[in-house]
Scaffold this motif. Structure first.
Motif, PDB file in Angstrom:
ATOM      1  N   ASP A   1      45.135  81.468  25.430  1.00  0.00           N
ATOM      2  CA  ASP A   1      44.918  82.016  26.764  1.00  0.00           C
ATOM      3  C   ASP A   1      43.483  82.509  26.926  1.00  0.00           C
ATOM      4  N   GLN A   2      42.914  83.035  25.834  1.00  0.00           N
ATOM      5  CA  GLN A   2      41.531  83.501  25.902  1.00  0.00           C
ATOM      6  C   GLN A   2      40.574  82.323  26.061  1.00  0.00           C
ATOM      7  N   VAL A   3      40.931  81.188  25.448  1.00  0.00           N
ATOM      8  CA  VAL A   3      40.120  79.981  25.612  1.00  0.00           C
ATOM      9  C   VAL A   3      40.062  79.617  27.094  1.00  0.00           C
ATOM     10  N   LYS A   4      41.218  79.631  27.762  1.00  0.00           N
ATOM     11  CA  LYS A   4      41.263  79.324  29.188  1.00  0.00           C
ATOM     12  C   LYS A   4      40.479  80.360  29.994  1.00  0.00           C
ATOM     13  N   LYS A   5      40.629  81.624  29.585  1.00  0.00           N
ATOM     14  CA  LYS A   5      39.929  82.699  30.293  1.00  0.00           C
ATOM     15  C   LYS A   5      38.424  82.543  30.162  1.00  0.00           C
ATOM     16  N   ASN A   6      37.945  82.152  28.979  1.00  0.00           N
ATOM     17  CA  ASN A   6      36.507  81.947  28.770  1.00  0.00           C
ATOM     18  C   ASN A   6      35.985  80.800  29.632  1.00  0.00           C
ATOM     19  N   MET A   7      36.835  79.784  29.834  1.00  0.00           N
ATOM     20  CA  MET A   7      36.418  78.610  30.604  1.00  0.00           C
ATOM     21  C   MET A   7      36.467  78.855  32.108  1.00  0.00           C
ATOM     22  N   GLN A   8      37.274  79.828  32.545  1.00  0.00           N
ATOM     23  CA  GLN A   8      37.528  79.975  33.980  1.00  0.00           C
ATOM     24  C   GLN A   8      36.271  80.182  34.825  1.00  0.00           C
ATOM     25  N   PRO A   9      35.296  81.036  34.418  1.00  0.00           N
ATOM     26  CA  PRO A   9      34.090  81.194  35.247  1.00  0.00           C
ATOM     27  C   PRO A   9      33.336  79.875  35.409  1.00  0.00           C
ATOM     28  N   PHE A  10      33.326  79.038  34.353  1.00  0.00           N
ATOM     29  CA  PHE A  10      32.638  77.749  34.422  1.00  0.00           C
ATOM     30  C   PHE A  10      33.430  76.775  35.292  1.00  0.00           C
ATOM     31  N   GLU A  11      34.756  76.856  35.165  1.00  0.00           N
ATOM     32  CA  GLU A  11      35.615  76.020  35.993  1.00  0.00           C
ATOM     33  C   GLU A  11      35.394  76.340  37.466  1.00  0.00           C
ATOM     34  N   THR A  12      35.383  77.641  37.791  1.00  0.00           N
ATOM     35  CA  THR A  12      35.159  78.071  39.174  1.00  0.00           C
ATOM     36  C   THR A  12      33.799  77.620  39.677  1.00  0.00           C
ATOM     37  N   LEU A  13      32.777  77.748  38.828  1.00  0.00           N
ATOM     38  CA  LEU A  13      31.413  77.358  39.209  1.00  0.00           C
ATOM     39  C   LEU A  13      31.360  75.876  39.573  1.00  0.00           C
ATOM     40  N   PHE A  14      31.949  75.025  38.740  1.00  0.00           N
ATOM     41  CA  PHE A  14      31.882  73.585  39.001  1.00  0.00           C
ATOM     42  C   PHE A  14      32.811  73.155  40.131  1.00  0.00           C
ATOM     43  N   PHE A  15      33.933  73.844  40.316  1.00  0.00           N
ATOM     44  CA  PHE A  15      34.775  73.549  41.472  1.00  0.00           C
ATOM     45  C   PHE A  15      34.029  73.899  42.757  1.00  0.00           C
ATOM     46  N   GLU A  16      33.329  75.034  42.742  1.00  0.00           N
ATOM     47  CA  GLU A  16      32.570  75.440  43.920  1.00  0.00           C
ATOM     48  C   GLU A  16      31.413  74.462  44.173  1.00  0.00           C
ATOM     49  N   LEU A  17      30.744  74.054  43.081  1.00  0.00           N
ATOM     50  CA  LEU A  17      29.680  73.057  43.214  1.00  0.00           C
ATOM     51  C   LEU A  17      30.244  71.769  43.809  1.00  0.00           C
ATOM     52  N   GLY A  18      31.399  71.335  43.290  1.00  0.00           N
ATOM     53  CA  GLY A  18      32.036  70.131  43.796  1.00  0.00           C
ATOM     54  C   GLY A  18      32.347  70.229  45.279  1.00  0.00           C
ATOM     55  N   ALA A  19      32.844  71.416  45.707  1.00  0.00           N
ATOM     56  CA  ALA A  19      33.164  71.613  47.121  1.00  0.00           C
ATOM     57  C   ALA A  19      31.923  71.474  47.992  1.00  0.00           C
ATOM     58  N   GLU A  20      30.792  72.001  47.509  1.00  0.00           N
ATOM     59  CA  GLU A  20      29.535  71.916  48.268  1.00  0.00           C
ATOM     60  C   GLU A  20      29.023  70.474  48.331  1.00  0.00           C
ATOM     61  N   VAL A  21      29.046  69.795  47.199  1.00  0.00           N
ATOM     62  CA  VAL A  21      28.515  68.433  47.122  1.00  0.00           C
ATOM     63  C   VAL A  21      29.376  67.462  47.921  1.00  0.00           C
ATOM     64  N   LEU A  22      30.702  67.592  47.798  1.00  0.00           N
ATOM     65  CA  LEU A  22      31.612  66.640  48.443  1.00  0.00           C
ATOM     66  C   LEU A  22      31.585  66.742  49.968  1.00  0.00           C
ATOM     67  N   LYS A  23      31.116  67.884  50.497  1.00  0.00           N
ATOM     68  CA  LYS A  23      30.980  68.016  51.949  1.00  0.00           C
ATOM     69  C   LYS A  23      29.932  67.036  52.483  1.00  0.00           C
ATOM     70  N   ASN A  24      29.001  66.637  51.601  1.00  0.00           N
ATOM     71  CA  ASN A  24      27.885  65.793  52.008  1.00  0.00           C
ATOM     72  C   ASN A  24      28.049  64.338  51.569  1.00  0.00           C
ATOM     73  N   VAL A  25      29.268  63.967  51.198  1.00  0.00           N
ATOM     74  CA  VAL A  25      29.529  62.607  50.714  1.00  0.00           C
ATOM     75  C   VAL A  25      30.062  61.740  51.852  1.00  0.00           C
TER      76      VAL A  25
END
Length: 791
Positions: A680-704
């Motif tokens: 669970d800690q492994v997932k918790k450590n990854m979550q900020p990076f997961e959120t960052l790239f999901f947010e990046l994806g949301a921004e980029v995909l708006k312009n596709v």
């Protein structure tokens, strides 16, 4: 009660100091149905003084009624002795008016609660009371009153809430169900209005991104969800396999298994193959007999650069785990060229030797050698978990078509992360190869060796695939899913059959190569709805023994082109297309968004002094080093790295005993932390990076531009409706695990900008440094929520 039983009870009671017996029916009663009322009236027939004890706790969605509301409902069944208690299984508010020395308490419970409550304080009721309620209490099993809620299964609190909260039932139907549940129609408005309001759709919430209003109602569960490894190297995939082995083991010792603590629920959810189960071989180069699988040697026949890269990454990890670093590999890279001629097949002479050896009989030893305890060899624990998946297996997935998020690859550096952010915002993710759409259909692998073949999994590939009849049989009776696959097989057979033999051989190599593709059939859509039926090719993979060993460069595009040239791309049921190339436009606010995302990344890096050259795996390791430093002070580096290996990478070769940790206080602390579920800690450590790239994806995909969905607005609206219905269904169901999972996914959507970030696609696929990655934005959490409606 018969006269005989009555007299027996009177006589038995006279032999003790107990003069009064108070019977209590404890429970939540959310709400009390006719089956509860019948059970209580049975209790009243056994004991003169009987009460219902229930609390005033309101906890949505499973406990929506207050005590006052519950009392009114219970009274409607003709039951008057209803008392508000803080803890129904103590019921102090009921018992306090009775003398504790001369009064016994009997609690009526179901069989599940009886097993949970038994101990020193609670004992089974056998018709005689010997202790007062302060010194103990008795349990009497409630008779099972079986009643069904039409269309919702056996009557229970969950079934009642689900049936009466269903807004799709007409009032006439609901009145009929209500009367069946309660035996009357009293309190109809109170109960139905409350449950309908609880279960009402939250589509408006989705549209307006008011996620916190939903999240606050979800019950929280513990964070420890991963499997606990108690040492053995073997894992079981099912309860049946687990119980079979335990039965055999018990019989060998002259014993028998009476029962299992875990009950009947199928709790084995993990995979059983390496690295989740037994390990692969120690060597990353060919071992054992050429061409044969040696033990758990999953890396069979790896040679050259492939094997060397895998070995060097693992060697680096082992060194770091022991507190060291590699300065020089001392010529190990010579194996890149020296192993290229390693034999992959057994030569004729060795085959003869093997046959001779099989004929020999094994000798019997009168005094077999026994390895004493102090001679035992400590080996590295073989379950290295998710870290090993990313570090060793990622190259195979990336090279041969597996699509992972950038944050899934722990071999990427923070400099790589920053570069991907920059390329994405500039619209340059297509520098190495055109970026394509990640479509959302039913996945299928196809091949050709004179006829059309299909595979859905590795097992199908190993068997050489399924023909049309086998596919039709596999999906028979599954409605639109059956149509999707059978129509696809017919159309593909006709289109590929129209190619000349040289073209077929170029792509399929006589059935050794398989095309990874998706079926988009509107009638059997997943999350994204496409207006027209498509068969889309993604890539062409080379397989051996069910494993991908390479790819045909640009194979999917070439195959689609061949079919188009023969005018076979439009078939009876589907249009056949290749990868959908997307146009990624530069972000209109690049100058603000780049520092925004890199700033977030820098903040995460700063936490553990990561550099641009540091890998994501090093960040993960640093977190655990910091954890050990804080919680077990004064520990030396070797022990610290042993604990990091154990907790961060699930390598339990570092044992927790006095030999490795002579300090008793340190050993005690380490054992306490070891009980935690560290995945669970492994997932918790990854979550900020997961959120960052999901947010990046949301921004980029708006312009596709160029998504396959012909009507993007309609597709987005369909996704919103699916999510709203799924959330409503999960809340109606009252499953706490699902509610907790739903909450986590809603939090992810809220973190990346809410439901307004939904696009009419799963995302895009791009190549970075030769590996395949995907950028998905809101799709991943949306897909998880929508899936809860089905599974």
């Amino acid at each position: 009660m018969s006269l005989g039983n009555y007299l027996v009870d009177k006589i038995l009671l006279e032999e003790t100091n107990i003069k009064t017996i108070v019977a209590i029916y404890p429970g939540r009663f959310q709400p009390m149905g006719a089956h509860h009322a019948k059970t209580f009236k049975w209790l009243q027939s056994k004991f003169k003084e009987a009460y219902v004890g229930t609390s005033d706790k309101v906890n949505l969605p499973k406990s929506p009624f207050s005590f006052a509301e519950k009392k009114k409902i219970i009274n409607s069944h003709g039951i008057k002795n209803v008392v508000k208690v803080k803890n129904p299984y103590k019921a102090e508010e009921i018992l306090k008016k009775y003398d504790p020395k001369t009064t016994a308490a009997v609690f009526m419970v179901g069989s599940k609660d009886a097993g949970r409550l038994k101990g020193k304080f609670f004992q089974d009721w056998k018709g005689k009371a010997e202790v007062g309620y302060e010194d103990g209490a008795y349990l009497i099993l409630a008779p099972h009153v079986s009643m069904n809620v039409p269309g919702y299964g056996e009557m229970s609190g969950t079934a009642i809430r689900k049936a009466l909260g269903d807004r799709e039932l007409s009032k006439t139907e609901k009145l009929k169900v209500f009367r069946g549940i309660f035996g009357h129609t009293k309190n109809y408005d109170l109960i139905v209005n409350k449950l309908e309001k609880l279960n009402e759709t939250i589509e408006d919430f989705c549209a307006n991104s008011k996620i916190l209003d939903i999240i606050s109602e979800a019950s929280k569960t513990g964070t420890n969800q991963a499997d606990v490894d108690d040492g053995p190297r073997h894992f079981y995939g099912t309860q049946k396999a687990y119980r079979k082995d335990n039965k055999e083991l018990a019989e060998k010792m002259g014993m028998a298994v009476i029962d299992y603590i875990a009950g009947e629920e199928e709790f084995f959810q993990h995979k059983t193959y390496f690295p989740f189960g037994p390990t692969g071989a120690v060597s990353y180069f060919p071992v054992g007999v050429p061409g044969a699988m040696g033990g758990t040697d999953y890396l069979k026949d790896r040679i050259g650069r492939d094997a060397y890269d895998r070995w060097s990454r693992w060697a680096k990890y082992l060194a770091q785990s022991a507190g060291y670093d590699f300065i020089n590999y001392l010529g190990a890279d010579l194996t890149i060229t020296s192993t290229k001629k390693e034999p992959k097949k057994l030569d004729k002479e060795l085959k003869k030797v093997q046959k001779l050896l099989k004929k020999q009989k094994m000798p019997k030893f009168e005094n077999p050698i026994v390895i004493k305890k102090d001679m035992a060899v400590n080996t590295i624990d073989e379950n290295l978990g998710q870290w090993l998946v990313n570090q060793i297996l990622l190259v195979e997935g990336g090279a041969y078509g597996h699509m992972s998020h950038p944050f899934d690859d722990r071999g990427l550096t923070f400099g790589d992360f920053k570069n991907i952010i920059d390329l994405a915002l500039q619209g340059n993710l297509d520098l190495e190869k055109a970026a394509t759409e990640k479509t959302d259909g039913q996945n299928l692998f196809i091949s050709w060796n004179g006829k059309m073949l299909a595979a859905r999994n590795t097992g199908d590939l190993k068997k050489g695939g399924m023909d049309y009849k086998s596919v039709a049989s596999k999906f028979k009776g599954r409605g639109n899913i059956e149509k999707a696959f059978t129509f696809a097989m017919k159309d593909l057979g006709k289109a590929i059959g129209s190619l000349n033999p040289k073209q077929q051989e170029k792509i399929f190599d006589g059935g050794n190569n398989w095309v990874n593709m998706e079926i988009m059939f509107p009638a059997s859509a997943n999350v994204i709805t496409y207006d027209a039926p498509y068969l889309q090719f993604h890539n062409v993979l080379q397989y051996k023994d069910g494993k991908a060993i390479g790819s045909v460069i640009d194979g999917a595009r070439i195959l689609a082109g061949m079919i188009a040239q023969t005018n076979q791309s439009v078939q009876k049921n589907f249009s056949i297309i290749g990868p959908k190339v997307l146009k990624i436009n530069p972000h209109q606010d690049y100058s603000a968004k780049k520092p925004y995302f890199t700033g977030k990344l820098n903040k995460l890096m700063k936490k553990f002094n990561m550099k641009d050259t540091s890998t994501f795996a090093e960040y993960h390791q640093a977190w655990w080093e910091n954890f050990v430093n804080k919680n077990i002070k004064g520990i030396d580096n070797t022990i610290k790295m042993g604990l990091v290996k154990r907790w961060a990478f699930f390598d339990k070769s570092f044992r927790l005993d006095k030999k490795t940790l002579p300090n008793e206080d340190m050993l005690k602390k380490a054992k306490e932390f070891d009980k935690l579920k560290h995945a669970d800690q492994v997932k918790k450590n990854m979550q900020p990076f997961e959120t960052l790239f999901f947010e990046l994806g949301a921004e980029v995909l708006k312009n596709v531009e160029g998504f396959l969905a012909a009507n993007p607005d309609k597709a987005i609206q369909n996704v919103r409706k699916q999510v709203a219905k799924a959330i409503s269904d999960v809340r109606k169901g009252g499953d706490l695990k699902k509610l907790n999972r739903m909450t986590q996914q809603l939090q992810k959507i809220a973190a990346i900008g809410g439901f307004k970030t939904i696009i009419p696609s799963e995302g895009l696929v791009f190549i970075y440094k030769g590996n395949t990655y995907k950028l998905t934005g809101a799709f991943a959490p949306v897909n998880q929520i929508a899936g809860m409606m089905t599974f």
